[in-house]
Write an enzyme that holds these catalytic residues in place. Structure first.
Site, PDB file in Angstrom:
ATOM      1  N   HIS A  67       0.838  -1.209   0.000  1.00  0.00           N
ATOM      2  CA  HIS A  67       0.000   0.000   0.000  1.00  0.00           C
ATOM      3  C   HIS A  67       0.868   1.254   0.000  1.00  0.00           C
ATOM      4  O   HIS A  67       0.580   2.233  -0.694  1.00  0.00           O
ATOM      5  CB  HIS A  67      -0.907  -0.048   1.244  1.00  0.00           C
ATOM      6  CG  HIS A  67      -1.677   1.204   1.485  1.00  0.00           C
ATOM      7  ND1 HIS A  67      -1.303   2.149   2.423  1.00  0.00           N
ATOM      8  CD2 HIS A  67      -2.817   1.675   0.915  1.00  0.00           C
ATOM      9  CE1 HIS A  67      -2.173   3.134   2.410  1.00  0.00           C
ATOM     10  NE2 HIS A  67      -3.092   2.887   1.514  1.00  0.00           N
ATOM     11  N   GLU A  70       2.193   1.810  -3.434  1.00  0.00           N
ATOM     12  CA  GLU A  70       1.144   2.374  -4.298  1.00  0.00           C
ATOM     13  C   GLU A  70       1.100   3.902  -4.163  1.00  0.00           C
ATOM     14  O   GLU A  70       1.036   4.635  -5.153  1.00  0.00           O
ATOM     15  CB  GLU A  70      -0.206   1.770  -3.927  1.00  0.00           C
ATOM     16  CG  GLU A  70      -1.405   2.413  -4.606  1.00  0.00           C
ATOM     17  CD  GLU A  70      -2.555   2.668  -3.649  1.00  0.00           C
ATOM     18  OE1 GLU A  70      -3.030   3.826  -3.574  1.00  0.00           O
ATOM     19  OE2 GLU A  70      -2.984   1.704  -2.977  1.00  0.00           O
ATOM     20  N   HIS A  71       1.154   4.398  -2.924  1.00  0.00           N
ATOM     21  CA  HIS A  71       1.136   5.847  -2.694  1.00  0.00           C
ATOM     22  C   HIS A  71       2.338   6.526  -3.338  1.00  0.00           C
ATOM     23  O   HIS A  71       2.212   7.567  -3.986  1.00  0.00           O
ATOM     24  CB  HIS A  71       1.149   6.129  -1.188  1.00  0.00           C
ATOM     25  CG  HIS A  71      -0.208   6.128  -0.561  1.00  0.00           C
ATOM     26  ND1 HIS A  71      -0.708   7.216   0.126  1.00  0.00           N
ATOM     27  CD2 HIS A  71      -1.178   5.188  -0.529  1.00  0.00           C
ATOM     28  CE1 HIS A  71      -1.921   6.925   0.571  1.00  0.00           C
ATOM     29  NE2 HIS A  71      -2.228   5.705   0.188  1.00  0.00           N
ATOM     30  N   GLU A 142      -3.856   7.920   7.955  1.00  0.00           N
ATOM     31  CA  GLU A 142      -4.836   7.033   7.317  1.00  0.00           C
ATOM     32  C   GLU A 142      -5.066   5.788   8.176  1.00  0.00           C
ATOM     33  O   GLU A 142      -6.206   5.347   8.363  1.00  0.00           O
ATOM     34  CB  GLU A 142      -4.335   6.637   5.925  1.00  0.00           C
ATOM     35  CG  GLU A 142      -5.315   5.792   5.134  1.00  0.00           C
ATOM     36  CD  GLU A 142      -4.798   5.442   3.747  1.00  0.00           C
ATOM     37  OE1 GLU A 142      -5.256   4.429   3.188  1.00  0.00           O
ATOM     38  OE2 GLU A 142      -3.935   6.181   3.221  1.00  0.00           O
TER      39      GLU A 142
END
Length: 430
Positions: A67, A70-71, A142
């Site tokens: 993840h 991905e960012h 997040e």
């Protein structure tokens, strides 16, 4: 380029595996103005122990790194890729699941330009210590947001019971502590191993000339150099039914109690693509028969005040795992859990599992499927998630129609097992 026609849904899918191993799928939709492009790697949050490309030994990377990667893919030395898409009249997004990471755009203009941007930015990584450290604070916020989400915690609490050793129980974003360990070197290790074209698919749907589009993609890839493809070696801890945590609970600041009954699949799933899609479809039909909001079981539980419209269920099947979960808010969570388990364990004798009910649900499922095909966004988002070898999203109607009552009953007997059941409760904080 291979052309496959689906006369039942009036679609034509073009497929080609390029020399570098990238599999490309094109779905022309002449009547639409919008075009979607989706670039997906077969790499997700559970892939945290593997042999890096060019090496021999397994390494374990920090949780949440897929993840995080991905960012970071959107940030380049010359600026933010989101802004570039915006200047070209497109919107972009990305998402990471347990087993895949996808990057996508949608546009009504400059399709080839935006597709080129999509392919190029995903195939040109740029990570530095400074940019990685800056991202840790953003993703940390997040993670905290999800920790405050009771339904998210309920879901991962259930996975913690069912898969206490498997990385499936770890939040896709990781923890604040785990992402704090991520380095730029770690990101390059994961990128070089999992973002090779041979481990990726490119799907484009919308208005296009498929021959011209495929030529454009071929030329883009032919101009780049990639290392030789190697089989990816992943490692997952071995688990047995004895590892399942049968019951656990958590207190949070909520007004009503919640419960989920989890069911871990302990049976062997098919390896053939079409049979695998049939397995998943049959399971969805079985649980809809037992717990759908038109079933007598649901109505009885509702009339007894054990559940409300927050009740839901789902079945997940992917690389190295398959499970189902059932539950929602309840004033009597323990009683609801008992009733759910009772319904599951007596599925083969259930008055709900009949030819008539199955026929109605199959028609309903096919109708919902055809309705969904009106949305290019649905097609784009679901296509890569529904790839089972050569079997695709567009084989769904044929598979639904092939499911017989005997298939449902056989699956109930093999999938539903007392040893695979677990309960997770969430109570209001005292």
């Amino acid at each position: 380029m291979h052309k496959k026609e689906y006369p039942q849904i009036n679609e034509v899918l073009y497929t080609e595996v390029l020399e570098n191993g990238l599999t490309v799928y094109l779905l022309p939709k002449a009547e639409y103005n919008k075009t979607y492009g989706l670039f997906t790697t077969n790499y997700g949050s559970i892939d945290n122990e593997f042999v890096p490309i060019g090496e021999k030994d397994f390494v374990k990377v920090p949780d949440g790194i897929a993840h995080f990667l991905e960012h970071k893919m959107f940030e380049k030395e010359d600026g933010d890729v989101f802004q570039q898409f915006g200047r070209q009249g497109a919107s972009a997004n990305a998402f990471t699941s347990f087993t895949k990471t996808s990057y996508l755009f949608s546009t009504t203009d400059q399709v080839e330009k935006n597709l080129e941007t999509l392919i190029n930015f995903v195939q040109e990584p740029y990570f530095t210590k400074e940019t990685v450290d800056k991202e840790k604070g953003i993703i940390g916020q997040e993670i905290q947001m999800y920790l405050d989400d009771s339904n998210w915690r309920l879901f991962f609490g259930t996975l913690g019971n069912l898969y206490p050793k498997h990385p499936l129980h770890i939040d896709i974003a990781g923890t604040v502590e785990s992402i704090g360990e991520i380095t730029a070197k770690d990101l390059y290790t994961c990128y070089n191993t999992f973002y090779h074209p041979s481990n990726m698919t490119l799907f484009v749907v919308g208005k296009m000339d498929p021959e011209a589009m495929m030529t454009f993609i071929r030329d883009n890839q032919a101009a780049k150099t990639f290392t030789k493809a190697e089989p990816i070696k992943r490692h997952f801890p071995k688990e047995t039914a004895a590892d399942i945590i049968k019951e656990s609970s958590l207190e949070m600041t909520i007004s009503r109690s919640k419960v989920i009954v989890g069911l871990k699949g302990l049976d062997e799933v098919p390896t053939d693509g079409k049979e695998l899609l049939k397995y998943k479809t049959t399971a969805n039909l079985l649980f809809q028969l037992l717990f759908g909001n038109t079933s007598q079981n649901y109505l009885n539980l509702y009339n007894e005040g054990l559940l409300d419209d927050s009740f839901g269920y789902e079945f997940n099947l992917d690389r190295s795992f398959h499970f189902a979960d059932f539950g929602g808010d309840s004033d009597q969570p323990e009683v609801l859990a008992e009733r759910i388990e009772e319904i599951l364990l007596t599925a083969n004798e259930s008055l709900e599992v009949t030819e008539e009910n199955l026929s109605l649900l199959k028609k309903k499922m096919i109708g919902k499927y055809f309705q969904s095909l009106n949305s290019l966004e649905y097609i784009a988002n679901q296509f890569s998630q529904s790839l089972y070898g050569e079997t695709t999203l567009f084989d769904t109607p044929e598979v639904i129609e092939s499911v017989q009552l005997s298939d449902v009953k056989n699956l109930a007997q093999t999938l539903i097992n007392q040893d695979g059941l677990s309960r997770f409760f969430m109570y209001p904080k005292k």
